[in-house]
Design an enzyme around this catalytic site. Structure first.
Site, PDB file in Angstrom:
ATOM      1  N   ASP A 279       3.178   0.145  -4.377  1.00  0.00           N
ATOM      2  CA  ASP A 279       4.122  -0.747  -3.682  1.00  0.00           C
ATOM      3  C   ASP A 279       3.824  -2.091  -3.005  1.00  0.00           C
ATOM      4  OD1 ASP A 279       5.866   1.432  -4.413  1.00  0.00           O
ATOM      5  OD2 ASP A 279       5.729   2.369  -2.588  1.00  0.00           O
TER       6      ASP A 279
ATOM      7  N   ASP B  92      10.905   0.498  -8.629  1.00  0.00           N
ATOM      8  CA  ASP B  92      12.144   1.040  -7.837  1.00  0.00           C
ATOM      9  C   ASP B  92      13.165   0.271  -7.764  1.00  0.00           C
ATOM     10  OD1 ASP B  92      10.145   2.991  -6.829  1.00  0.00           O
ATOM     11  OD2 ASP B  92       9.514   1.502  -5.161  1.00  0.00           O
TER      12      ASP B  92
END
Length: 168
Positions: free
Chosen positions: A128, A144
């Site tokens: 991330d 995401d």
């Protein structure tokens, strides 16, 4: 024929399953490329301003799911990613054409799930690196974003279906 009559006879736009698979693969490529870039350009945990006051980049290794759910559950989440990928792939394959919004929802869900699943199986965590500055929100990645786009597309499809039933 009046405009209302023509509206009732409009054909719905659709996407062929091959197009959905191409969209999914494109989303996976963008996701994996962006994560590769993040690993090569960012220092783990150190923020780098990108869009001042809105978005910064911060590389983190996420062993859980959104909002820190299931932290250190890589195997469970990896298996779940695999099952969702297989299920959505089968769902896409069942029909040669899908309505545009449902098709986009399925393509984005497949691409996002596969993108994060690849990380889980290959690295043991999800990469991330996108962090919203003005609000407390989990750090996320392109997969995401694409999964959230799929939720919006599912909602649009459901609204359009409901509206279509209400008009008939």
């Amino acid at each position: 024929m009046n405009p209302a009559g023509r509206a009732g006879q409009r054909t719905r736009r659709s996407l062929r399953r091959e197009a959905l698979l191409v969209i999914s693969v494109a989303m996976v490529i963008l996701d994996q490329w962006s994560k590769h870039w993040a690993h090569s350009a960012l220092i783990l945990g150190r923020p780098m301003p990108w869009i001042p006051g809105l978005l910064q980049l911060r590389l983190v290794k996420n062993t859980g799911a959104a909002f820190s759910l299931f932290t250190d559950s890589t195997l469970f989440l990896g298996v779940l990613s695999l099952l969702v990928t297989l299920g959505v792939g089968a769902w896409i394959w069942r029909q040669p054409k899908r309505d545009v919004w449902m098709g986009l929802a399925l393509a984005c869900l497949l691409g996002g799930t596969l993108g994060n699943g690849i990380d889980r199986w290959r690295l043991g965590y999800v990469t991330d690196f996108l962090e919203l500055v003005p609000i407390q929100f989990p750090i996320f990645n392109w997969a995401d974003v694409v999964i959230n786009v799929s939720v919006v597309c599912f909602a649009i499809d459901a609204f359009r279906e409901r509206r279509g039933h209400d008009e008939s």
